[in-house]
Design a protein around this motif. Structure first.
Motif, PDB file in Angstrom:
ATOM      1  N   PHE A 124       1.115  15.305  41.706  1.00 24.11           N
ATOM      2  CA  PHE A 124       1.019  16.748  41.455  1.00 24.11           C
ATOM      3  C   PHE A 124       1.315  17.573  42.703  1.00 24.11           C
ATOM      4  CE2 PHE A 124      -1.810  14.499  38.542  1.00 24.11           C
ATOM      5  CZ  PHE A 124      -1.328  14.952  37.323  1.00 24.11           C
ATOM      6  N   ILE A 125       1.685  16.919  43.779  1.00 29.95           N
ATOM      7  CA  ILE A 125       2.072  17.628  44.997  1.00 29.95           C
ATOM      8  C   ILE A 125       3.563  17.935  44.945  1.00 29.95           C
ATOM      9  CG2 ILE A 125       2.222  17.480  47.507  1.00 29.95           C
ATOM     10  CD1 ILE A 125      -0.177  15.649  47.482  1.00 29.95           C
ATOM     11  N   SER A 126       3.919  19.151  45.268  1.00 28.79           N
ATOM     12  CA  SER A 126       5.324  19.561  45.258  1.00 28.79           C
ATOM     13  C   SER A 126       6.138  18.721  46.238  1.00 28.79           C
ATOM     14  CB  SER A 126       5.436  21.037  45.622  1.00 28.79           C
ATOM     15  OG  SER A 126       6.769  21.404  45.895  1.00 28.79           O
ATOM     16  N   VAL A 130       5.758  17.366  50.200  1.00 29.00           N
ATOM     17  CA  VAL A 130       5.994  15.990  50.633  1.00 29.00           C
ATOM     18  C   VAL A 130       7.007  15.968  51.775  1.00 29.00           C
ATOM     19  CG1 VAL A 130       6.847  13.723  49.928  1.00 29.00           C
ATOM     20  CG2 VAL A 130       5.429  15.052  48.365  1.00 29.00           C
ATOM     21  N   ALA A 131       8.080  16.746  51.639  1.00 31.15           N
ATOM     22  CA  ALA A 131       9.085  16.813  52.704  1.00 31.15           C
ATOM     23  C   ALA A 131       8.487  17.404  53.978  1.00 31.15           C
ATOM     24  CB  ALA A 131      10.281  17.643  52.244  1.00 31.15           C
ATOM     25  N   SER A 132       7.614  18.394  53.831  1.00 36.44           N
ATOM     26  CA  SER A 132       6.960  18.994  55.002  1.00 36.44           C
ATOM     27  C   SER A 132       6.059  17.981  55.701  1.00 36.44           C
ATOM     28  CB  SER A 132       6.143  20.216  54.570  1.00 36.44           C
ATOM     29  OG  SER A 132       6.968  21.190  53.966  1.00 36.44           O
ATOM     30  N   LEU A 133       5.318  17.200  54.912  1.00 35.52           N
ATOM     31  CA  LEU A 133       4.469  16.164  55.501  1.00 35.52           C
ATOM     32  C   LEU A 133       5.316  15.110  56.217  1.00 35.52           C
ATOM     33  CD1 LEU A 133       1.894  15.644  52.600  1.00 35.52           C
ATOM     34  CD2 LEU A 133       1.481  16.729  54.812  1.00 35.52           C
ATOM     35  N   THR A 134       6.451  14.776  55.598  1.00 30.72           N
ATOM     36  CA  THR A 134       7.358  13.815  56.228  1.00 30.72           C
ATOM     37  C   THR A 134       7.842  14.340  57.573  1.00 30.72           C
ATOM     38  OG1 THR A 134       8.100  13.079  54.036  1.00 30.72           O
ATOM     39  CG2 THR A 134       9.484  12.502  55.916  1.00 30.72           C
ATOM     40  N   TYR A 135       8.170  15.629  57.612  1.00 24.49           N
ATOM     41  CA  TYR A 135       8.630  16.237  58.860  1.00 24.49           C
ATOM     42  C   TYR A 135       7.522  16.216  59.923  1.00 24.49           C
ATOM     43  CZ  TYR A 135      10.414  19.732  62.113  1.00 24.49           C
ATOM     44  OH  TYR A 135      10.831  20.377  63.248  1.00 24.49           O
ATOM     45  N   VAL A 136       6.303  16.559  59.496  1.00 23.96           N
ATOM     46  CA  VAL A 136       5.181  16.597  60.441  1.00 23.96           C
ATOM     47  C   VAL A 136       4.927  15.217  61.041  1.00 23.96           C
ATOM     48  CG1 VAL A 136       2.675  16.907  60.602  1.00 23.96           C
ATOM     49  CG2 VAL A 136       4.069  18.587  59.386  1.00 23.96           C
TER      50      VAL A 136
END
Length: 306
Positions: A124-126, A130-136
């Motif tokens: 349910f996470i956009s 997910v892409a932002s977390l990957t970047y972080v």
């Protein structure tokens, strides 16, 4: 007789009118957003111009398909799409099955429900999050993983710009986000397994591994086959949003797929007919693969989707 039959038919319809009322929104959704837009595939055979409209645009036959198949980028798109689909088929498709089997072996109900809730949440996470977390985590400018690599090993890795890291990241993202939610179907199938089979196996001295191999897996085999057949229809559909968010000029050679190509050609460059032809090619290949996979499954004695 016909009058009686008609009266009976309309009587059934009236009797179940509320059920049909509940069915109506779903039917309208598929009619408006799925079936009516199918007429749009005709743009693939036109040189569509917004000024001339749908009916007055010039018909060019298979010209856009010829241009697409002779385009040097065609084989790059095909290779990238197939490799990503193969990775997902090898690593992501079995993941929900394995997780469902593991959860099925948990006997503490509270612990099992807690784990299920935790693994369902990422679905349910956009994908943007997910892409932002990957970047972080993976960026070279302060990313957690690279900071740990720098601290303990003295070097950093350009995960987000290196072509060799793009596909593993996509597969890991998919597994983390969808693996838990994918277990729902398999857990439902496992709930229908007769407990007496396990009791008989225990009496015969079968270990937990033997029970899983000879009882659990055969019981959900038909479900696995059906989902695999449906999965074949998405071989060239790698998901636009996930790819687009990680796509950059440095990894384009391995990251560009049909979905992003259709976006760039159709939306940013206005090649509506050409991008429609690319999308139609994807759909035709998907239908052929689904039919072929279904035929193969039935040849081996499994139940297909039709």
């Amino acid at each position: 007789m016909s009058r009686t039959g008609g009266s009976t038919k309309w009587g059934r319809l009236w009797k179940n009118r509320w059920l049909y009322a509940l069915l109506a929104p779903g039917l309208l959704y598929f009619l408006i957003f799925k079936y009516v837009p199918m007429w749009g595939v005709l743009l693939a055979f036109q040189n569509f111009s917004p000024f001339h409209g749908f009916w007055k645009s010039e018909w060019v036959g298979f010209e856009h398909f010829r241009v697409f198949f002779t385009n040097p980028e065609f084989f790059m798109l095909l290779r990238n799409s197939l490799i990503l689909s193969l990775y997902n088929l090898l690593f992501f498709f079995p993941a929900p099955i394995i997780l469902a089997l593991l959860l099925n072996e948990v006997r503490i109900a509270l612990f099992k429900r807690t784990i299920q809730t935790l693994v369902y949440v990422p679905h349910f996470i956009s994908m943007v999050i997910v892409a932002s977390l990957t970047y972080v985590f993976l960026t070279t400018e302060g990313g957690l993983v690279n900071e740990l690599l720098q601290q303990y090993f003295g070097f950093k890795i350009s995960f987000l710009t290196s072509p060799e890291w793009f596909r593993p990241i996509i597969v890991l993202q998919t597994i983390w986000k969808e693996c838990g939610f994918g277990t729902i179907i398999f857990l439902a199938a496992l709930a229908g397994v007769d407990p007496e089979q396990y009791e008989a196996a225990i009496i015969d001295g079968a270990s937990r591994w033997r029970q899983m191999w000879h009882i659990t897996l055969p019981s959900i085999r038909s479900t696995i086959v059906i989902l695999l057949i449906l999965r074949m229809g998405d071989v060239l559909d790698n998901g636009f949003e996930q790819i687009y968010l990680l796509l950059n000029p440095l990894n384009r050679e391995v990251a560009e797929v049909f979905d992003t190509y259709v976006y760039f050609m159709g939306i940013t460059q206005g090649a509506f007919s050409y991008s429609t032809a690319v999308g139609l090619f994807k759909s035709v290949v998907g239908i052929i693969l689904v039919i072929g996979a279904n035929w193969t499954a039935k040849k081996f004695g499994q139940s297909g989707i039709y």
